[in-house]
Design a protein around this motif. Structure first.
Motif, PDB file in Angstrom:
ATOM      1  N   MET A 196     -18.965  -4.893   1.884  1.00 27.14           N
ATOM      2  CA  MET A 196     -17.638  -4.590   2.378  1.00 27.14           C
ATOM      3  C   MET A 196     -16.942  -3.565   1.487  1.00 27.14           C
ATOM      4  SD  MET A 196     -14.732  -7.330   3.453  1.00 27.14           S
ATOM      5  CE  MET A 196     -14.671  -8.043   1.832  1.00 27.14           C
ATOM      6  N   VAL A 197     -17.083  -3.711   0.170  1.00 30.85           N
ATOM      7  CA  VAL A 197     -16.496  -2.737  -0.757  1.00 30.85           C
ATOM      8  C   VAL A 197     -17.109  -1.356  -0.552  1.00 30.85           C
ATOM      9  CG1 VAL A 197     -16.223  -2.151  -3.195  1.00 30.85           C
ATOM     10  CG2 VAL A 197     -15.954  -4.518  -2.453  1.00 30.85           C
ATOM     11  N   LEU A 198     -18.413  -1.316  -0.282  1.00 30.21           N
ATOM     12  CA  LEU A 198     -19.089  -0.039  -0.047  1.00 30.21           C
ATOM     13  C   LEU A 198     -18.495   0.685   1.147  1.00 30.21           C
ATOM     14  CD1 LEU A 198     -21.397   1.991  -0.515  1.00 30.21           C
ATOM     15  CD2 LEU A 198     -22.844   0.533   0.915  1.00 30.21           C
ATOM     16  N   PHE A 199     -18.273  -0.044   2.244  1.00 34.64           N
ATOM     17  CA  PHE A 199     -17.718   0.589   3.440  1.00 34.64           C
ATOM     18  C   PHE A 199     -16.284   1.049   3.208  1.00 34.64           C
ATOM     19  CE2 PHE A 199     -20.980  -2.103   5.648  1.00 34.64           C
ATOM     20  CZ  PHE A 199     -21.755  -1.051   6.061  1.00 34.64           C
ATOM     21  N   ILE A 200     -15.499   0.284   2.467  1.00 38.35           N
ATOM     22  CA  ILE A 200     -14.120   0.687   2.182  1.00 38.35           C
ATOM     23  C   ILE A 200     -14.093   1.951   1.328  1.00 38.35           C
ATOM     24  CG2 ILE A 200     -12.000   0.012   0.992  1.00 38.35           C
ATOM     25  CD1 ILE A 200     -12.544  -2.854   1.828  1.00 38.35           C
ATOM     26  N   ARG A 211     -14.617  -5.671   9.373  1.00 38.78           N
ATOM     27  CA  ARG A 211     -14.526  -6.881  10.193  1.00 38.78           C
ATOM     28  C   ARG A 211     -15.901  -7.449  10.509  1.00 38.78           C
ATOM     29  NH1 ARG A 211      -9.781  -5.698  14.725  1.00 38.78           N
ATOM     30  NH2 ARG A 211      -7.998  -5.820  13.277  1.00 38.78           N
ATOM     31  N   GLU A 212     -16.849  -6.584  10.769  1.00 36.66           N
ATOM     32  CA  GLU A 212     -18.202  -7.059  11.060  1.00 36.66           C
ATOM     33  C   GLU A 212     -18.836  -7.730   9.838  1.00 36.66           C
ATOM     34  OE1 GLU A 212     -20.089  -7.179  13.947  1.00 36.66           O
ATOM     35  OE2 GLU A 212     -18.074  -6.834  14.730  1.00 36.66           O
ATOM     36  N   VAL A 213     -18.584  -7.157   8.671  1.00 34.69           N
ATOM     37  CA  VAL A 213     -19.109  -7.771   7.451  1.00 34.69           C
ATOM     38  C   VAL A 213     -18.498  -9.149   7.252  1.00 34.69           C
ATOM     39  CG1 VAL A 213     -19.166  -7.584   4.940  1.00 34.69           C
ATOM     40  CG2 VAL A 213     -19.638  -5.584   6.344  1.00 34.69           C
ATOM     41  N   ARG A 214     -17.176  -9.265   7.437  1.00 38.48           N
ATOM     42  CA  ARG A 214     -16.520 -10.564   7.294  1.00 38.48           C
ATOM     43  C   ARG A 214     -17.029 -11.553   8.328  1.00 38.48           C
ATOM     44  NH1 ARG A 214     -10.149  -8.904   6.316  1.00 38.48           N
ATOM     45  NH2 ARG A 214     -10.361  -8.263   4.113  1.00 38.48           N
ATOM     46  N   HIS A 233     -20.335 -16.299   9.773  1.00 34.37           N
ATOM     47  CA  HIS A 233     -21.474 -16.863  10.506  1.00 34.37           C
ATOM     48  C   HIS A 233     -22.486 -17.485   9.552  1.00 34.37           C
ATOM     49  CE1 HIS A 233     -20.922 -14.297  14.410  1.00 34.37           C
ATOM     50  NE2 HIS A 233     -19.921 -15.142  14.185  1.00 34.37           N
ATOM     51  N   ASP A 234     -22.749 -16.807   8.431  1.00 38.30           N
ATOM     52  CA  ASP A 234     -23.680 -17.368   7.451  1.00 38.30           C
ATOM     53  C   ASP A 234     -23.150 -18.671   6.879  1.00 38.30           C
ATOM     54  OD1 ASP A 234     -25.345 -15.216   7.848  1.00 38.30           O
ATOM     55  OD2 ASP A 234     -24.607 -14.084   6.116  1.00 38.30           O
ATOM     56  N   ALA A 235     -21.846 -18.694   6.557  1.00 38.57           N
ATOM     57  CA  ALA A 235     -21.259 -19.934   6.038  1.00 38.57           C
ATOM     58  C   ALA A 235     -21.312 -21.047   7.076  1.00 38.57           C
ATOM     59  CB  ALA A 235     -19.808 -19.673   5.607  1.00 38.57           C
ATOM     60  N   PHE A 236     -21.089 -20.690   8.346  1.00 33.99           N
ATOM     61  CA  PHE A 236     -21.147 -21.695   9.413  1.00 33.99           C
ATOM     62  C   PHE A 236     -22.558 -22.265   9.562  1.00 33.99           C
ATOM     63  CE2 PHE A 236     -22.315 -22.255  13.918  1.00 33.99           C
ATOM     64  CZ  PHE A 236     -21.581 -23.401  14.188  1.00 33.99           C
ATOM     65  N   LEU A 237     -23.557 -21.387   9.531  1.00 37.58           N
ATOM     66  CA  LEU A 237     -24.940 -21.857   9.653  1.00 37.58           C
ATOM     67  C   LEU A 237     -25.303 -22.781   8.495  1.00 37.58           C
ATOM     68  CD1 LEU A 237     -26.750 -18.613  10.867  1.00 37.58           C
ATOM     69  CD2 LEU A 237     -26.215 -20.649  12.205  1.00 37.58           C
ATOM     70  N   ASN A 238     -24.869 -22.419   7.288  1.00 39.87           N
ATOM     71  CA  ASN A 238     -25.148 -23.287   6.147  1.00 39.87           C
ATOM     72  C   ASN A 238     -24.463 -24.643   6.300  1.00 39.87           C
ATOM     73  OD1 ASN A 238     -26.678 -21.300   4.886  1.00 39.87           O
ATOM     74  ND2 ASN A 238     -24.927 -20.454   3.791  1.00 39.87           N
TER      75      ASN A 238
END
Length: 314
Positions: A1-5, A56-59, A64-69
């Motif tokens: 996310m920092v990279l894209f910003i 937004r896509e990164v977030r 989604h990753d946190a939800f799957l975990n």
């Protein structure tokens, strides 16, 4: 996310530099300026929008990753527990009271497993259904809230036995004044249980929950659930109602959950013509979740008497 910003900021800086240079070189020529400035504005807007979209896509992917975990843990833990008790029952001769205790634990684990699956299915269902597709009946909120509090107390009975003090109080105003909304009883039960269960889960050393049911301006029914738990940072008060979102706090992340409970609360409340809000004085100072629903002033039929299912919430 920092990279894209950083990349987006660099592109905007380069574009501004080139455009300023171009304006300086062509400031005497009217047509290039007239055509160049709008194209420059579109270019900058495109770069900014693209950066926002990428962030937004990164977030979203992180959620989604946190939800799957979280879902994997919520499914794996009761399955492992049930399997362990079954193997113990198969290999050993146990007293009748111990066997009954194991059966009760396995039943609770199976209920938890089923509740997690139902919650995920419910989240997908409410997101695709419009308000016109729902069946609505008058529902008496005072009795519904009282019954949900009884269910929450029974679920947290084990925590009370462990020595953690518990208190869940209800202030519902004058009982002679009907508090009726029109909606789906099962879904209203779901959101009330979700809010109550969250208040219990995120209470720290003691469970002190105050439930207020009131009428506002004769048009709205407001249900507020206040706890004295870990609280919510002000920057996250609106985000907690998003799908899969959980506050990035160690105390929160150690608590079991899928990040769907408050999403269901707000989605169902809005489908019933209302809304849901959150407020908190800060970390460690508790939080208040409020549900707002339109009130029925003159019900045409008797309020629905619902059979409350003991289903798990977030």
């Amino acid at each position: 996310m920092v990279l894209f910003i950083v990349l987006g900021a660099c592109l905007v800086g380069v574009a501004i530099t080139l455009n300023v240079t171009w304006i300086i070189l062509n400031w005497r020529r009217f047509m290039p300026l007239l055509l160049g400035i709008p194209f420059f504005v579109l270019l900058i807007a495109g770069v900014v929008l693209n950066t926002i979209f990428l962030v937004r896509e990164v977030r979203r992917n992180e959620r989604h990753d946190a939800f799957l975990n979280a879902v994997t843990h919520e499914l794996k833990t009761p399955i492992a527990s049930i399997r362990l008790y079954l193997e113990t029952l198969e290999r050993r001769e146990l007293p009748e009271d111990t066997r009954n205790k194991f059966y009760g634990i396995m039943r609770e684990d199976s209920d938890r497993l089923l509740a997690t699956v139902e919650q995920v299915l419910k989240a997908g269902e409410v997101g695709q259904r419009s308000r016109s597709q729902q069946m609505r009946v008058p529902v008496e909120m005072r009795s519904l809230v009282s019954a949900c509090i009884d269910i929450t107390r029974s679920r947290s009975h084990a925590q009370a036995e462990s020595g953690v003090p518990q208190s869940i109080t209800l202030e519902a105003g004058d009982p002679s004044i009907p508090v009726i909304v029109r909606g789906n009883p099962d879904e209203l039960q779901t959101i009330i249980l979700n809010v109550l269960n969250n208040a219990v889960k995120y209470s720290s050393s003691r469970v002190d929950i105050r439930v207020h049911l009131r009428i506002e301006n004769d048009a709205w029914v407001i249900l507020s659930v206040t706890d004295s738990g870990i609280g919510i940072p002000s920057a996250h008060l609106k985000r907690i109602f998003k799908r899969f979102y959980r506050v990035p706090n160690r105390s929160v992340l150690r608590t079991k959950g899928t990040g769907l409970g408050l999403f269901l609360v707000r989605t169902i409340a809005r489908q019933h013509g209302g809304d849901a809000f959150a407020s908190s004085p800060g970390l460690g100072l508790g939080a208040t979740i409020s549900i707002q629903l339109p009130r029925v002033l003159t019900p045409l039929e008797a309020p629905a008497v619902t059979s409350l299912h003991r289903q798990e919430s977030v």
